[in-house]
Design an enzyme around this catalytic site. Structure first.
Site, PDB file in Angstrom:
ATOM      1  N   CYS A   2       7.403  -9.619  11.138  1.00 46.12           N
ATOM      2  CA  CYS A   2       7.591 -11.190  11.141  1.00 46.12           C
ATOM      3  C   CYS A   2       6.233 -11.133  11.059  1.00 46.12           C
ATOM      4  O   CYS A   2       5.349 -11.003  10.662  1.00 46.12           O
ATOM      5  CB  CYS A   2       7.692 -12.316  12.611  1.00 46.12           C
ATOM      6  SG  CYS A   2       9.441 -11.039  13.584  1.00 46.12           S
ATOM      7  N   ARG A  27       7.295 -10.960   5.005  1.00 47.50           N
ATOM      8  CA  ARG A  27       7.680  -9.626   6.499  1.00 47.50           C
ATOM      9  C   ARG A  27       8.151 -10.434   7.419  1.00 47.50           C
ATOM     10  O   ARG A  27       8.194  -9.308   8.063  1.00 47.50           O
ATOM     11  CB  ARG A  27       6.277 -10.170   7.428  1.00 47.50           C
ATOM     12  CG  ARG A  27       4.982 -10.906   6.627  1.00 47.50           C
ATOM     13  CD  ARG A  27       3.326 -10.383   7.296  1.00 47.50           C
ATOM     14  NE  ARG A  27       3.371  -9.290   8.615  1.00 47.50           N
ATOM     15  CZ  ARG A  27       2.667  -8.887   9.271  1.00 47.50           C
ATOM     16  NH1 ARG A  27       1.732  -7.903   7.774  1.00 47.50           N
ATOM     17  NH2 ARG A  27       2.806  -7.953   9.965  1.00 47.50           N
ATOM     18  N   TRP A  77      11.870 -11.403  11.991  1.00 50.06           N
ATOM     19  CA  TRP A  77      12.783 -10.859  11.421  1.00 50.06           C
ATOM     20  C   TRP A  77      13.654 -10.378  12.225  1.00 50.06           C
ATOM     21  O   TRP A  77      12.870  -9.613  13.998  1.00 50.06           O
ATOM     22  CB  TRP A  77      12.453 -10.009  10.540  1.00 50.06           C
ATOM     23  CG  TRP A  77      12.271  -8.855  10.328  1.00 50.06           C
ATOM     24  CD1 TRP A  77      13.415  -8.460   8.793  1.00 50.06           C
ATOM     25  CD2 TRP A  77      13.107  -7.305  11.231  1.00 50.06           C
ATOM     26  NE1 TRP A  77      13.780  -6.739   8.764  1.00 50.06           N
ATOM     27  CE2 TRP A  77      14.254  -6.880  10.030  1.00 50.06           C
ATOM     28  CE3 TRP A  77      12.528  -6.978  12.109  1.00 50.06           C
ATOM     29  CZ2 TRP A  77      14.775  -5.469  10.047  1.00 50.06           C
ATOM     30  CZ3 TRP A  77      13.883  -5.718  12.388  1.00 50.06           C
ATOM     31  CH2 TRP A  77      14.413  -5.393  11.407  1.00 50.06           C
ATOM     32  N   ASN A 103       4.478 -11.225  17.223  1.00 45.96           N
ATOM     33  CA  ASN A 103       5.178 -10.512  15.997  1.00 45.96           C
ATOM     34  C   ASN A 103       5.707  -8.917  17.139  1.00 45.96           C
ATOM     35  O   ASN A 103       4.341  -9.056  18.094  1.00 45.96           O
ATOM     36  CB  ASN A 103       4.384 -10.544  15.114  1.00 45.96           C
ATOM     37  CG  ASN A 103       4.305  -8.997  14.189  1.00 45.96           C
ATOM     38  OD1 ASN A 103       6.085  -8.679  14.499  1.00 45.96           O
ATOM     39  ND2 ASN A 103       3.829  -8.519  13.601  1.00 45.96           N
ATOM     40  N   GLY A 104       6.511  -8.173  16.960  1.00 47.56           N
ATOM     41  CA  GLY A 104       6.357  -7.448  17.690  1.00 47.56           C
ATOM     42  C   GLY A 104       7.474  -7.072  19.011  1.00 47.56           C
ATOM     43  O   GLY A 104       8.780  -7.853  18.792  1.00 47.56           O
ATOM     44  N   GLU A 485      12.700   8.373  -5.171  1.00 46.00           N
ATOM     45  CA  GLU A 485      12.189   6.882  -5.056  1.00 46.00           C
ATOM     46  C   GLU A 485      13.156   6.183  -6.001  1.00 46.00           C
ATOM     47  O   GLU A 485      13.399   4.727  -5.831  1.00 46.00           O
ATOM     48  CB  GLU A 485      10.770   6.793  -5.569  1.00 46.00           C
ATOM     49  CG  GLU A 485      10.053   5.127  -5.652  1.00 46.00           C
ATOM     50  CD  GLU A 485       9.873   4.625  -4.607  1.00 46.00           C
ATOM     51  OE1 GLU A 485       9.997   4.973  -3.797  1.00 46.00           O
ATOM     52  OE2 GLU A 485       8.934   3.760  -4.745  1.00 46.00           O
ATOM     53  N   LYS A 489      14.905   2.130  -4.738  1.00 45.46           N
ATOM     54  CA  LYS A 489      14.520   1.970  -5.370  1.00 45.46           C
ATOM     55  C   LYS A 489      15.496   0.567  -5.286  1.00 45.46           C
ATOM     56  O   LYS A 489      16.139  -1.066  -5.369  1.00 45.46           O
ATOM     57  CB  LYS A 489      13.593   1.605  -6.059  1.00 45.46           C
ATOM     58  CG  LYS A 489      12.329   2.147  -6.476  1.00 45.46           C
ATOM     59  CD  LYS A 489      11.102   0.138  -5.538  1.00 45.46           C
ATOM     60  CE  LYS A 489      10.839   0.368  -4.481  1.00 45.46           C
ATOM     61  NZ  LYS A 489      10.335   1.983  -3.930  1.00 45.46           N
ATOM     62  N   GLU A 492      17.039  -0.519  -2.034  1.00 47.63           N
ATOM     63  CA  GLU A 492      16.871  -1.993  -1.239  1.00 47.63           C
ATOM     64  C   GLU A 492      16.858  -3.110  -1.701  1.00 47.63           C
ATOM     65  O   GLU A 492      16.808  -3.944  -0.879  1.00 47.63           O
ATOM     66  CB  GLU A 492      15.192  -1.231  -0.091  1.00 47.63           C
ATOM     67  CG  GLU A 492      14.411  -1.181  -1.547  1.00 47.63           C
ATOM     68  CD  GLU A 492      12.869  -0.975  -1.415  1.00 47.63           C
ATOM     69  OE1 GLU A 492      11.701  -0.468  -1.270  1.00 47.63           O
ATOM     70  OE2 GLU A 492      12.678  -1.664   0.451  1.00 47.63           O
ATOM     71  N   HIS A 508      26.955  22.087  -4.981  1.00 45.01           N
ATOM     72  CA  HIS A 508      26.809  22.036  -3.068  1.00 45.01           C
ATOM     73  C   HIS A 508      27.571  21.665  -2.049  1.00 45.01           C
ATOM     74  O   HIS A 508      27.460  21.535  -1.419  1.00 45.01           O
ATOM     75  CB  HIS A 508      26.007  22.563  -2.779  1.00 45.01           C
ATOM     76  CG  HIS A 508      25.057  24.265  -2.564  1.00 45.01           C
ATOM     77  ND1 HIS A 508      25.760  26.045  -3.224  1.00 45.01           N
ATOM     78  CD2 HIS A 508      24.022  24.339  -4.285  1.00 45.01           C
ATOM     79  CE1 HIS A 508      25.208  25.941  -4.004  1.00 45.01           C
ATOM     80  NE2 HIS A 508      23.264  25.530  -3.919  1.00 45.01           N
ATOM     81  N   LYS A 607       8.525  -6.035   4.909  1.00 45.33           N
ATOM     82  CA  LYS A 607       7.787  -5.381   4.245  1.00 45.33           C
ATOM     83  C   LYS A 607       6.400  -4.750   5.261  1.00 45.33           C
ATOM     84  O   LYS A 607       6.657  -3.654   4.485  1.00 45.33           O
ATOM     85  CB  LYS A 607       6.894  -6.511   3.633  1.00 45.33           C
ATOM     86  CG  LYS A 607       5.514  -5.818   2.407  1.00 45.33           C
ATOM     87  CD  LYS A 607       6.069  -5.199   1.615  1.00 45.33           C
ATOM     88  CE  LYS A 607       5.137  -4.525   0.780  1.00 45.33           C
ATOM     89  NZ  LYS A 607       5.542  -3.714  -0.514  1.00 45.33           N
TER      90      LYS A 607
HETATM   91  O1  M6R Z   1       3.514   0.351   4.461  1.00 46.22           O
HETATM   92  P1  M6R Z   1       3.900   1.228   5.301  1.00 46.22           P
HETATM   93  O2  M6R Z   1       3.268   2.179   3.200  1.00 46.22           O
HETATM   94  O3  M6R Z   1       3.707   3.183   5.422  1.00 46.22           O
HETATM   95  O4  M6R Z   1       4.960   1.363   4.817  1.00 46.22           O
HETATM   96  C1  M6R Z   1       6.152   2.576   4.290  1.00 46.22           C
HETATM   97  C2  M6R Z   1       8.044   1.923   3.724  1.00 46.22           C
HETATM   98  O5  M6R Z   1       8.277   1.039   4.691  1.00 46.22           O
HETATM   99  C3  M6R Z   1       7.440   1.518   2.504  1.00 46.22           C
HETATM  100  O6  M6R Z   1       7.360   2.236   1.859  1.00 46.22           O
HETATM  101  C4  M6R Z   1       8.913   1.129   2.332  1.00 46.22           C
HETATM  102  O7  M6R Z   1       9.925   1.744   2.162  1.00 46.22           O
HETATM  103  C5  M6R Z   1       9.560   0.332   0.983  1.00 46.22           C
HETATM  104  N1  M6R Z   1       9.895  -0.996   0.946  1.00 46.22           N
HETATM  105  C6  M6R Z   1       9.694   0.925  -0.055  1.00 46.22           C
HETATM  106  O8  M6R Z   1      10.232   0.241  -0.826  1.00 46.22           O
END
Ligand code: M6R
Length: 612
Positions: A2, A27, A77, A103-104, A485, A489, A492, A508, A607
């Site tokens: 959050c 966040r 969140w 937050n937490g 990756e 992308k 997400e 396979h 994030k």
């Molecule tokens: O802040 P971090 O690099 O530790 O975060 C890791 C993942 O949460 C982050 O890379 C996430 O997968 C991204 N949103 C991907 O785009």
């Protein structure tokens, strides 16, 4: 997960808090709220929705909020309890004494709730956060520090708490365990936020709260205490980020802006960690003399996109040195397994935010096992930067889009340079390879730029395939991390099913899924694996899947194998990720845009993942 913003001592506290929440909305963004201390009491305004909607509501009720020089705000969140106005923060205790944002996750929230309900206190939300709020009101007898101390010592789980006491105007109290919080003082006011970028407009000198720390913010500055109430000294850390770096500028989305920044980020990274044709990391990474020679094991640990950067790094390290046992681990698994460690182990933890709960836990475990630990993070002052002995800072500047882009390339660049440093110190890196790879890296910014200029081509492809029922990303060796990756992308930000496979694995099982509605994106740069990968592409084409090929410029023959082809500049084999990722990022971006997705704040995500 959050975003928190607080301010005390400014007549325009309302705008400052809203602005800070808007900057941190990435966040968490399912609901938002702000509590302002007005002359006639605390005004608590909350909504389900975005900060812009909260701002509108506050504007409509501006007259009620006049004269507020302090307040606290939150973007949520949801973890415990649905997305409702009642569950949104700030929360208030039944007696109105305490207003609090969190937050937490409070792990003993249920027990606290049961105890307090037995004493006759009525809870109104489904959240874990209401428990510390009601508990603090129950403990408080006029001594705020003693009450904060008792509260913090009775909570388990992770928390960043920011609190106003009704009878203590001019004060905001903060506490941190497990979730980040940064505080600062400037021009007779004090501030707190989850993320340093929210404070850069006011000051660059920031106090990053430590684990087990309480802070009192007032117009006189910030004072710090341990959870036992002992006064603690603390020096600010200067963060040399510019607040405009955290603005969208001319771009429609942060993600697009951050994709564009990659050539500059790479240039800066290379200039900062190399001399002309050699790696120069000694100044930034002061490991014990001779350590690299003693290292037998390298562990690369991260989550999400950062994990894929470590997979790319593994390929680079093992191409230079086959005498090392290199392990790449997802942090959420590493922390629960009995993985070897010790003085012959170099454990590298990669986290853009430096706050990812699993990566931090994994780093703590490796430290406890006596491994030599290095953190790679983009945020100076973040928890991982402060907890791990050695940090290499990635120089990407603030990344606001939830989808990681520029920090991915910055991480691979740093990891590649670390690979050169490690193998050079071990005496296995030839001068030829060092010059070849550094020379190759120096060409990358211009090569990446040339791909960015071909955006219209990628946009057309994204639009053409946006009706697909799903995507497969395939490739071999150095391309495998990129397939992951590329698929992540799309998942997400476009919410589309997408799978990544080592090309040789398709037959396979996964090949059974293929038909004309499932697009295959195949990464086939020139080199020893081109023919083998093209055979795998042929197998997919024979099942009627449309094929989008990413191949090296000049590979005209590739057209025979594909519905569409994207040409990629020629790089050193180990450096393909840097160029290969640009079309994948743009492809996901334009697919998401075509489908009308919320690109910078995709649903269900945040994030910074500060919970397990
Ligand atoms: O802040 P971090 O690099 O530790 O975060 C890791 C993942 O949460 C982050 O890379 C996430 O997968 C991204 N949103 C991907 O785009």
């Amino acid at each position: 997960m959050c975003g928190i913003m607080g301010c005390v001592g400014k007549p325009d506290a309302r705008e400052i808090i809203l602005n800070g929440l808007a900057r941190q909305e990435y966040r968490g963004y399912d609901s938002a709220g702000i509590a302002l201390r007005c002359p006639d009491g605390v005004r608590n305004i909350k909504i389900v929705g975005r900060v812009s909607e909260l701002a509108k509501l506050i504007e409509e009720r501006a007259a009620e909020c006049d004269g507020a020089a302090s307040g606290i705000g939150h973007t949520r969140w949801a973890t415990h309890g649905g997305v409702t106005v009642t569950n949104a923060h700030p929360h208030e205790s039944s007696d109105g004494m305490i207003t609090l944002v969190h937050n937490g996750i409070i792990e003993n929230a249920r027990e606290i709730r049961a105890d307090l309900e037995a004493k006759g206190i009525t809870f109104v939300t489904e959240t874990d956060t209401e428990s510390p709020c009601q508990l603090l009101a129950n403990i408080y007898d006029g001594d705020a520090l003693a009450a904060m101390s008792a509260l913090c010592n009775s909570l388990t789980g992770a928390f960043a708490l920011v609190i106003m006491f009704r009878d203590r105007p001019g004060e905001i109290w903060c506490a941190r365990k497990g979730s980040p919080l940064v505080v600062a003082t400037a021009d007779g006011a004090s501030y707190c936020a989850s993320d340093p970028t929210a404070l850069l407009e006011y000051t660059h000198d920031l106090f990053f709260m430590e684990e087990g720390e309480i802070a009192l913010l007032s117009v006189d500055g910030c004072r710090f205490f341990s959870f036992d109430g002992e006064r603690a000294g603390k020096e600010p850390i200067r963060l040399n980020w510019d607040s405009v770096m955290a603005d969208k500028g001319q771009f429609e989305h942060f993600m697009r802006k951050e994709i564009e920044e990659q050539p500059d980020v790479l240039r800066l990274t290379i200039d900062s960690y190399t001399a002309v044709t050699s790696v120069d990391m000694e100044k930034s990474l002061k490991l014990p003399d001779g350590l690299m020679k003693r290292i037998r094991r390298v562990q690369l640990v991260a989550c999400g996109t950062s994990h894929y950067a470590t997979l790319a790094a593994k390929d680079i390290i093992e191409s230079l040195d086959d005498s090392l046992d290199i392990r790449v681990e997802v942090a959420s698994e590493y922390r629960y397994r009995n993985i070897p460690g010790g003085g012959d182990t170099l454990a590298v933890f990669v986290s853009q935010s430096g706050e990812t709960a699993d990566t931090l836990a994994a780093a703590r475990l490796a430290r406890a096992k006596g491994s030599h630990c290095v953190a790679i993070t983009n945020v100076r002052g973040s928890t991982i930067d402060r907890e791990v002995e050695h940090t290499l800072l990635s120089l990407a500047g603030p990344e606001i889009g939830v989808a990681a882009t520029k920090t991915f390339t910055a991480q691979i660049a740093l990891l590649a340079l670390l690979a050169l440093h490690l193998t050079k110190e071990r005496g296995v890196l030839s001068a030829r390879d060092e010059a070849r790879l550094i020379g190759g890296m120096r060409l990358l910014p211009a090569q990446m730029q040339s791909l960015l200029e071909r955006e219209p081509e990628i946009k057309a492809l994204a639009e053409k395939y946006s009706g697909s029922k799903g995507y497969f990303f395939i490739g071999r060796r150095e391309c495998v991390p990129l397939t992951m990756e590329g698929a992540l992308k799309l998942k997400e930000i476009a919410y589309l099913p997408s799978e990544a496979y080592a090309a040789g694995e398709m037959k396979h099982g996964p090949i059974a899924m293929l038909d004309e509605k499932l697009a295959v994106v195949a990464l086939v740069p020139e080199g020893d694996l081109r023919e083998k990968t093209l055979s795998n592409v042929e197998e997919c084409r024979a099942r009627n899947a449309p094929i989008i090929l990413l191949v090296t410029e000049g590979d005209a023959e590739a057209r025979e194998f594909a519905s569409d082809v994207v040409f990629i500049p020629r790089t050193e084999r180990e450096l393909f990720s840097f160029v290969g990722v640009i079309p994948l990022q743009l492809f996901a971006y334009h697919t998401a845009k075509t489908l009308g997705r919320d690109i910078d704040m995709p649903r269900n995500l945040a994030k910074s993942v500060t919970v397990e």
